[in-house]
Design a protein around this motif. Structure first.
Motif, short mmCIF file in Angstrom:
data_model
loop_
_atom_site.label_atom_id
_atom_site.label_comp_id
_atom_site.label_asym_id
_atom_site.label_seq_id
_atom_site.Cartn_x
_atom_site.Cartn_y
_atom_site.Cartn_z
N UNK A 72 0.59 12.44 12.62
CA UNK A 72 1.32 13.71 12.54
C UNK A 72 1.40 14.23 11.11
N UNK A 73 1.66 13.33 10.19
CA UNK A 73 2.01 13.78 8.83
C UNK A 73 0.79 14.06 7.97
N UNK A 74 -0.25 13.27 8.13
CA UNK A 74 -1.38 13.38 7.20
C UNK A 74 -2.01 14.77 7.12
N UNK A 75 -2.22 15.45 8.26
CA UNK A 75 -2.84 16.77 8.15
C UNK A 75 -1.99 17.76 7.34
N UNK A 76 -0.69 17.51 7.21
CA UNK A 76 0.20 18.51 6.60
C UNK A 76 0.50 18.29 5.12
N UNK A 77 0.39 17.06 4.62
CA UNK A 77 0.82 16.81 3.24
C UNK A 77 -0.26 17.19 2.23
N UNK A 78 0.19 17.41 0.98
CA UNK A 78 -0.75 17.69 -0.11
C UNK A 78 -1.12 16.41 -0.85
N UNK A 79 -0.10 15.56 -1.06
CA UNK A 79 -0.31 14.36 -1.89
C UNK A 79 0.23 13.13 -1.20
N UNK A 80 -0.26 11.97 -1.64
CA UNK A 80 0.24 10.69 -1.10
C UNK A 80 0.58 9.77 -2.28
N UNK A 81 1.72 9.08 -2.13
CA UNK A 81 2.07 7.99 -3.05
C UNK A 81 2.01 6.71 -2.21
N UNK A 82 1.24 5.72 -2.63
CA UNK A 82 1.16 4.46 -1.89
C UNK A 82 1.93 3.39 -2.64
N UNK A 83 2.80 2.68 -1.91
CA UNK A 83 3.58 1.62 -2.53
C UNK A 83 3.26 0.27 -1.92
N UNK A 84 3.31 -0.76 -2.74
CA UNK A 84 3.17 -2.13 -2.24
C UNK A 84 3.94 -3.06 -3.15
N UNK A 85 4.77 -3.91 -2.56
CA UNK A 85 5.52 -4.93 -3.30
C UNK A 85 6.19 -4.37 -4.56
N UNK A 86 6.81 -3.21 -4.41
CA UNK A 86 7.59 -2.65 -5.53
C UNK A 86 6.78 -1.89 -6.56
N UNK A 87 5.48 -1.75 -6.32
CA UNK A 87 4.67 -0.99 -7.26
C UNK A 87 4.09 0.25 -6.60
N UNK A 88 3.84 1.29 -7.39
CA UNK A 88 3.10 2.43 -6.84
C UNK A 88 1.63 2.16 -7.14
N UNK A 89 0.86 1.96 -6.04
CA UNK A 89 -0.56 1.61 -6.20
C UNK A 89 -1.36 2.81 -6.65
N UNK A 90 -1.02 3.96 -6.06
CA UNK A 90 -1.73 5.17 -6.44
C UNK A 90 -0.92 6.39 -6.04
N UNK A 91 -1.20 7.51 -6.69
CA UNK A 91 -0.57 8.80 -6.36
C UNK A 91 -1.61 9.87 -6.63
N UNK A 92 -1.90 10.68 -5.64
CA UNK A 92 -2.88 11.74 -5.85
C UNK A 92 -2.99 12.63 -4.64
N UNK A 93 -3.95 13.55 -4.65
CA UNK A 93 -4.15 14.41 -3.49
C UNK A 93 -4.57 13.53 -2.32
N UNK A 94 -4.24 13.98 -1.10
CA UNK A 94 -4.48 13.09 0.04
C UNK A 94 -5.95 12.76 0.23
N UNK A 95 -6.84 13.75 -0.04
CA UNK A 95 -8.27 13.49 0.15
C UNK A 95 -8.71 12.36 -0.77
N UNK A 96 -8.23 12.41 -1.99
CA UNK A 96 -8.60 11.39 -2.97
C UNK A 96 -8.04 10.03 -2.53
N UNK A 97 -6.76 10.01 -2.18
CA UNK A 97 -6.10 8.73 -1.88
C UNK A 97 -6.70 8.06 -0.64
N UNK A 98 -6.93 8.83 0.44
CA UNK A 98 -7.38 8.14 1.67
C UNK A 98 -8.83 7.67 1.56
N UNK A 99 -9.55 8.15 0.56
CA UNK A 99 -10.92 7.68 0.39
C UNK A 99 -11.03 6.52 -0.62
N UNK A 100 -9.89 5.92 -0.95
CA UNK A 100 -9.92 4.76 -1.86
C UNK A 100 -9.86 3.46 -1.07
N UNK A 101 -10.34 2.37 -1.70
CA UNK A 101 -10.21 1.03 -1.10
C UNK A 101 -8.76 0.62 -0.98
#
Ligand SMILES: Nc1ncnc2c1ncn2[C@@H]1O[C@H](COP(=O)(O)OP(=O)(O)O)[C@@H](O)[C@H]1O
Ligand SMILES: [Mg+2]
Length: 279
Positions: free
Chosen positions: A206-235
């Motif tokens: 539901x949410x992915x088509x609507x957002x501009x950017x994504x922040x990914x978190x893991x174990x207390x760290x922000x792994x990445x933050x960027x435009x959704x196209x960029x972020x979802x195409x990362x390993x």
């Protein structure tokens, strides 16, 4: 100047050995719709508590680094002043609803600010229209459904005209239809008001088509933050243990089989136009 800035920020809750936030560096700008994603326990709620000064002012613990909201340091500015910039809808909004009826609930914050009655009426009218809660204004918070409570919580924050609205898993207790309505409502508000909305949400389809950017978190760290196209195409995104959108899983599988070599589309419409150009 960024609307929100984290600089080498760490936070450890009193009594815990581990830092819940580790060296967070983030710059968040105005007029964005941002998804905050990560496994349970990755620090999403903790990060959200930093956005109006609850951390470090209300939650006991230890911090390093700093957070600034519109240039104001969150350790030196009161929570109520920071709340003018950032409105937060926490999980379980029913705990946030305290007034006799919905209309009073929405008026409450404005009355506390000493805003004239006429202006309050005008402001309420506008947010009631946007959130489509005209029919429940005289109901008590406990008389309305979970989806309606969520709308009232959003209206009560929206009426204060913050620059940022943050929602912590707003659809967790809603069925899929109501979840979709709330998420679409948030998109509408974001676009109309040109504010920044940050949302922690598990319903990726539901949410992915609507957002501009994504922040990914893991174990207390922000792994990445960027435009959704960029972020979802990362390993990083591929390897994160969160619900992936179905569309993503299909195209990623094709990519891994070397049957697809483009960026993974983020909406059905994008997928359709992409497939048309490929034939
Ligand atoms: N009020 C609290 N007191 C102590 N530890 C907490 C508190 N809230 C969260 N934590 C801890 O902080 C870490 C991150 O939790 P949280 O921010 O709730 O993650 P998420 O929202 O991504 O599930 C977890 O280890 C959790 O146990
Ligand atoms: Mg949480």
């Amino acid at each position: 100047m960024s609307l929100i800035k984290f600089s080498n920020f760490h936070f450890r809750y009193k009594g815990n050995d581990e830092y819940a936030l580790k060296n967070i560096n983030l710059a968040i700008n105005s007029n964005r719709f941002i998804l905050l994603a990560g496994e349970t326990g990755s620090g999403k709620t903790t990060l959200i508590r930093c956005l109006n000064g609850l951390i470090p002012q209300f939650y006991a613990g230890y911090y390093k680094g700093y957070v600034e909201i519109s240039g104001k340091n969150t350790t030196k500015t009161s929570i109520s002043e920071l709340s003018n910039d950032v409105g937060i809808v926490f999980q379980n909004p029913e705990n946030q609803l305290i007034a006799m009826n919905v209309e009073h609930e929405i008026a409450f914050g404005l009355e506390n600010l000493g805003i004239p009655k006429e202006d309050i009426k005008e402001k309420i009218k506008e947010v009631v229209e946007i959130t489509e809660i005209e029919s429940i204004l005289d109901k008590a918070p406990f008389e309305i459904s979970g989806g309606e409570q969520q709308r009232v919580a959003i209206a009560s924050i929206l009426v204060l005209e913050p620059n940022v609205i943050v929602l912590d898993e707003p659809t967790a207790n809603l069925d899929p239809l109501f979840a979709k309505k709330i998420i679409n409502l948030l998109k509408k508000i974001q676009v109309e008001k040109k504010i920044t909305i940050i949302i922690s949400e598990h319903r990726m389809d539901l949410i992915l088509p609507l957002v501009d950017e994504i922040i990914l978190m893991k174990e207390g760290e922000t792994l990445t933050h960027g435009t959704k196209d960029k972020v979802i195409n990362t390993n990083i995104f591929e390897n994160l243990h969160i619900n992936k959108p179905k569309l993503y899983s299909i195209f990623n599988e094709l990519k891994n089989r070397n049957q697809f070599q483009y960026d993974i589309p983020v909406s059905i419409q994008d997928a359709v136009s992409l497939l048309k150009t490929m034939k």
